[in-house]
Write a protein that holds these residues in place. Structure first.
Motif, short mmCIF file in Angstrom:
data_model
loop_
_atom_site.label_atom_id
_atom_site.label_comp_id
_atom_site.label_asym_id
_atom_site.label_seq_id
_atom_site.Cartn_x
_atom_site.Cartn_y
_atom_site.Cartn_z
N THR A 1 0.84 -1.20 0.00
CA THR A 1 0.00 0.00 0.00
C THR A 1 0.87 1.25 0.00
O THR A 1 0.60 2.22 -0.70
N ARG A 2 1.92 1.22 0.83
CA ARG A 2 2.86 2.33 0.89
C ARG A 2 4.29 1.78 0.94
O ARG A 2 4.53 0.76 1.57
N VAL A 3 5.21 2.49 0.31
CA VAL A 3 6.63 2.14 0.37
C VAL A 3 7.40 3.38 0.77
O VAL A 3 7.18 4.46 0.21
N ALA A 4 8.26 3.25 1.76
CA ALA A 4 9.08 4.38 2.19
C ALA A 4 10.55 3.98 2.17
O ALA A 4 10.90 2.87 2.58
N SER A 5 11.39 4.88 1.68
CA SER A 5 12.84 4.70 1.82
C SER A 5 13.29 5.55 3.00
O SER A 5 12.70 6.60 3.28
N GLN A 6 14.33 5.13 3.69
CA GLN A 6 14.83 5.91 4.81
C GLN A 6 15.84 6.96 4.36
O GLN A 6 16.41 7.68 5.17
N TRP A 7 16.04 7.06 3.05
CA TRP A 7 16.93 8.07 2.49
C TRP A 7 16.15 8.96 1.55
O TRP A 7 15.49 8.47 0.63
N GLU A 8 16.27 10.25 1.74
CA GLU A 8 15.49 11.19 0.95
C GLU A 8 15.84 11.09 -0.54
O GLU A 8 14.95 11.07 -1.39
N HIS A 9 17.15 11.02 -0.83
CA HIS A 9 17.55 11.00 -2.25
C HIS A 9 17.11 9.72 -2.94
O HIS A 9 16.80 9.72 -4.12
N VAL A 10 17.06 8.61 -2.20
CA VAL A 10 16.58 7.36 -2.79
C VAL A 10 15.07 7.46 -3.03
O VAL A 10 14.57 7.08 -4.09
N ALA A 11 14.37 8.01 -2.05
CA ALA A 11 12.91 8.15 -2.17
C ALA A 11 12.55 8.98 -3.40
O ALA A 11 11.63 8.64 -4.15
N GLU A 12 13.31 10.05 -3.60
CA GLU A 12 13.04 10.92 -4.73
C GLU A 12 13.23 10.17 -6.05
O GLU A 12 12.39 10.20 -6.93
N ARG A 13 14.38 9.50 -6.13
CA ARG A 13 14.72 8.82 -7.37
C ARG A 13 13.76 7.67 -7.67
O ARG A 13 13.45 7.38 -8.81
N GLU A 14 13.32 6.98 -6.60
CA GLU A 14 12.51 5.77 -6.82
C GLU A 14 11.02 6.07 -6.73
O GLU A 14 10.20 5.16 -6.80
N ASP A 15 10.68 7.34 -6.52
CA ASP A 15 9.29 7.74 -6.44
C ASP A 15 8.54 6.98 -5.34
O ASP A 15 7.48 6.41 -5.56
N VAL A 16 9.15 6.96 -4.15
CA VAL A 16 8.47 6.39 -2.97
C VAL A 16 8.51 7.46 -1.87
O VAL A 16 9.08 8.53 -2.06
N LEU A 17 7.91 7.15 -0.71
CA LEU A 17 7.85 8.12 0.36
C LEU A 17 9.17 8.21 1.12
O LEU A 17 9.96 7.26 1.14
N HIS A 18 9.41 9.35 1.75
CA HIS A 18 10.45 9.44 2.77
C HIS A 18 9.84 10.10 3.99
O HIS A 18 9.35 11.23 3.91
N ARG A 19 9.84 9.40 5.12
CA ARG A 19 9.19 9.93 6.32
C ARG A 19 10.09 9.73 7.54
O ARG A 19 9.63 9.34 8.59
N GLY A 20 11.40 9.95 7.38
CA GLY A 20 12.31 9.77 8.50
C GLY A 20 13.09 8.47 8.38
O GLY A 20 12.97 7.73 7.41
N ALA A 21 13.93 8.23 9.40
CA ALA A 21 14.82 7.07 9.37
C ALA A 21 15.13 6.63 10.80
O ALA A 21 14.99 7.41 11.74
#
Lengths: 165, 166
Positions: free
Chosen positions: A143-163
């Motif tokens: 339903t949701r995918v988040a990366s713990q790295w902002e730059h990865v989230a941006e590139r992979e078009d997933v969420l970043h909500r902290g680490a």
């Protein structure tokens, strides 16, 4: 979406607390899930991992299931573990599945729709350049995918909500 | 005490043999304990175990003045949480040490945020080892950063679980 449970909790014991399956393989993935486990306060949570030792780091009354430890190089074990995760999901009937990876979390996310559970994939912080292999696969199903790295989230078009770190 | 650990899965012979050579050269092998994995090549000059339980691992961390390790996230976070000085060497895919080079990226990103030594070469590793005191370190405060980022992630997961994330 989940329908069957009230979602409002304000500290008081709630008979309709969401049922959560929190699953991660032992080691780094588990270590991250453990450091996020406050998120499950007010939920009816069952943890699942691949090594019974993780019990030592949980409160004594925590619910814990153990599945086989397998990686992509051991296909038979992997299939057996997949079945264990399937049975676990069918038995627990969670409203929500949360995982930090890897293989057991992927299977849990795949089986989530069988019980109409919503699923959250938090990609391991070890993946600082691109989404993990299992995260890539989970992306199509969670339903949701988040990366713990902002730059990865941006590139992979997933969420970043902290680490966790 | 210097605690060398390579995780419970894959061997990391390059790191184990480097520490072993340092032990021979420095004569400080009695200060080192190594955990080398189920299939690792055994060192000659230091005591070792192949695997250990989580409790043994944490006891070793608390007793050491330096943890030398592969750049595994679980390994690094547990050491930082216990305030243990850390020196990591990333596994390289080109040397068959892992599937990919994610440990190199881990070192680059975490090395910027946390006090840790990253050794890419044996010489860098030896310099850190040479500078490590013989005495066991006193009880240490956690090196993990203030938890804003973690709290944010916890809040996000909590909202997701409670169906409030829409």
């Amino acid at each position: 979406m989940t329908g069957s449970h009230e979602s409002s909790t304000h500290g008081k014991p709630n008979v309709a607390a969401p049922r959560v399956l929190a699953i991660a393989s032992a080691g780094g993935h588990w270590e991250q899930l453990r450091r996020l486990s406050e998120a499950f306060e007010g939920c009816d949570v069952r943890f699942a991992s691949t090594n019974a030792e993780v019990r030592e780091q949980l409160p004594p009354n925590a619910k814990l299931s153990i599945v086989l430890d397998a990686n992509a190089w051991t296909k038979f074990k992997m299939a057996a573990m997949m079945l264990q995760v399937l049975l676990l999901v069918l038995r627990v009937r969670p409203d929500v599945i949360v995982t930090t990876g890897a293989a057991p979390g992927y299977f849990a996310v795949r089986f989530a729709k069988l019980v109409r559970a919503r699923s959250l994939w938090v990609d391991s912080i070890a993946n600082a350049e691109e989404l993990s292999r299992s995260g890539r696969l989970a992306k199509q199903h969670a339903t949701r995918v988040a990366s713990q790295w902002e730059h990865v989230a941006e590139r992979e078009d997933v969420l970043h909500r902290g680490a966790v770190l | 005490m210097i605690f060398l650990t390579v995780g419970m899965q894959l061997p990391f012979d390059r790191l184990v043999s480097a520490v072993d050579r340092w032990a021979e050269r420095s004569g400080r092998g009695d200060e080192v304990f190594a955990q080398i994995g189920p299939d690792g090549a055994p060192p000659i000059h230091v005591n070792f175990a192949r695997k250990m339980t989580g409790a043994e691992f944490r006891d070793r961390l608390d007793a050491c003045s330096l943890m030398v390790a592969h750049a595994g996230i679980g390994t690094i976070t547990q050491a930082l949480e216990r305030g243990v000085p850390v020196c990591v060497m990333p596994r390289r895919a080109s040397l068959g040490e892992h599937r990919n080079d994610h440990q190199v990226a881990t070192c680059a990103e975490l090395g910027r945020r946390y006090p840790m030594h990253v050794a890419e070469t044996d010489d860098q590793l030896f310099a850190v080892l040479d500078a490590t005191p013989r005495e066991p370190a006193p009880r240490r405060a956690s090196l993990l950063k203030p938890p804003e980022s973690r709290q944010r992630l916890v809040a996000f997961i909590r909202d997701f679980c409670q169906g409030r994330d829409a």
